[in-house]
Enzyme design. Structure first.
Site, mmCIF file in Angstrom:
data_model
loop_
_atom_site.group_PDB
_atom_site.id
_atom_site.type_symbol
_atom_site.label_atom_id
_atom_site.label_comp_id
_atom_site.label_asym_id
_atom_site.label_seq_id
_atom_site.Cartn_x
_atom_site.Cartn_y
_atom_site.Cartn_z
ATOM 1 N N ILE A 64 26.285 -2.038 11.309
ATOM 2 C CA ILE A 64 25.006 -2.235 10.629
ATOM 3 C C ILE A 64 24.024 -1.110 10.937
ATOM 4 O O ILE A 64 23.250 -0.690 10.056
ATOM 5 C CB ILE A 64 24.398 -3.588 11.044
ATOM 6 C CG1 ILE A 64 25.341 -4.735 10.630
ATOM 7 C CG2 ILE A 64 23.029 -3.795 10.417
ATOM 8 C CD1 ILE A 64 24.892 -6.091 11.092
ATOM 9 N N GLU A 65 24.071 -0.600 12.166
ATOM 10 C CA GLU A 65 23.066 0.388 12.571
ATOM 11 C C GLU A 65 23.345 1.777 12.009
ATOM 12 O O GLU A 65 22.420 2.442 11.523
ATOM 13 C CB GLU A 65 23.004 0.457 14.103
ATOM 14 C CG GLU A 65 22.486 -0.800 14.784
ATOM 15 C CD GLU A 65 20.989 -1.002 14.597
ATOM 16 O OE1 GLU A 65 20.345 -0.163 13.951
ATOM 17 O OE2 GLU A 65 20.467 -2.005 15.110
ATOM 18 N N SER A 66 24.594 2.248 12.101
ATOM 19 C CA SER A 66 24.869 3.644 11.723
ATOM 20 C C SER A 66 26.147 3.811 10.920
ATOM 21 O O SER A 66 26.397 4.910 10.421
ATOM 22 C CB SER A 66 24.978 4.509 12.981
ATOM 23 O OG SER A 66 26.149 4.170 13.712
ATOM 24 N N VAL B 106 27.364 -4.122 15.714
ATOM 25 C CA VAL B 106 26.110 -3.390 15.860
ATOM 26 C C VAL B 106 26.253 -1.982 15.281
ATOM 27 O O VAL B 106 25.376 -1.499 14.543
ATOM 28 C CB VAL B 106 25.687 -3.339 17.343
ATOM 29 C CG1 VAL B 106 24.440 -2.474 17.518
ATOM 30 C CG2 VAL B 106 25.426 -4.744 17.873
#
Length: 279
Positions: free
Chosen positions: A149-151, A146
């Site tokens: 991909i997110e940050s 997570v």
């Protein structure tokens, strides 16, 4: 008048004497059997029911030592066939041999090893990722995927939609007064929502849980073709990374494709931010 003599009726006059009792030692005559009763026929004997002819004997059982020889021969054939198959296709041994094989990755296993193929900015948080995994009872690779991909590990990342921090959590998931960019607070709120997706909506399906995290619980009940394009891409990248983790070979073709598809710029900003904070 002269008395009238009684007429003769031919009947013997009734005696007034009492009948004498029968002697007890004299038995009454036996009553002959009724001719209407059927005589019981004797049951047919086994000899009479058997068909005439030569008697057949059951085949004699083989001696015990012969049975043992047959069993040994069968075991030898099976072993020979197994050895021949392993010689022709040695990779079959990896599938059936229970030792020295990588342990399967469980979504809720906080002690699972963290893969080493993530971007350097994500691996910068490795000690915290392992601690967060134990705190929220999740596989550390779930948190790392997570974050990747997110940050890509940027603690101050802010998206155009208003998502914040390492896990890109929307403001509605925070309480009033919370520091939404604080890594511990941001991960706690993000993983609380992911656990809700995983256990309540996705029924422990890692792909659906990740899609729920990105697109909301409503996508779980819809066909994938109707998901927003961003959620479809998110699902494809996230499940691909998870498959690379499960394979356990230390490489991730999915991550390489993600970086080439635009993720590299996100990781470049994350590395610059970490370098600034370290200086």
């Amino acid at each position: 008048m002269a008395k009238k003599e009684p007429e003769q009726t031919g009947k013997r006059p009734t005696s007034t004497r009492k009948p004498s009792r029968p002697r007890e030692d004299v038995k009454p005559p036996e009553r002959p059997a009724s001719s209407s009763r059927k005589k019981q026929e004797p049951a047919p004997t086994k000899a009479a029911s058997r068909p005439r002819g030569k008697r057949t004997q059951p085949p004699p059982e083989p001696p015990r030592h012969k049975r043992n020889l047959r069993l040994r021969a069968l075991i030898a054939v099976v072993l020979f066939t197994l050895v021949a198959v392993l010689i022709i296709e040695p990779s079959i041994l990896d599938a059936i041999w229970p030792f020295d094989a990588p342990a399967p990755q469980a979504i809720a296993d906080p002690d699972a090893p963290l893969a080493t193929f993530y971007a350097p900015a994500v691996l910068h948080w490795a000690p915290q990722i392992e601690a967060w995994a134990r705190a929220y009872e999740l596989n550390p690779n779930v948190i790392a995927i997570v974050m990747q991909i997110e940050s890509c590990g940027d603690p101050e990342a802010i998206s155009f939609a208003g998502a914040l921090g390492l896990m890109q959590v929307m403001p509605l998931h925070f309480d009033d007064g919370e520091n939404m960019l604080n890594p511990d607070t941001n991960v706690r709120r993000g993983m609380n929502f992911f656990n809700e997706c995983l256990r309540q909506y996705a029924d422990w399906d890692i792909g659906l849980a990740l899609a729920c995290y990105n697109g909301g619980p409503g996508v779980v009940y819809r066909d994938m073709s109707t998901w927003p394009a961003e959620t479809q891409r998110y699902y494809r990248w996230a499940t691909g990374l998870w498959e690379d983790v499960v394979r356990g070979d230390g490489e991730s073709p999915t991550l390489d494709n993600w970086l080439e598809s635009g993720g590299q710029s996100l990781c470049t900003r994350a590395a610059s931010r970490i370098a600034e904070e370290a200086s």
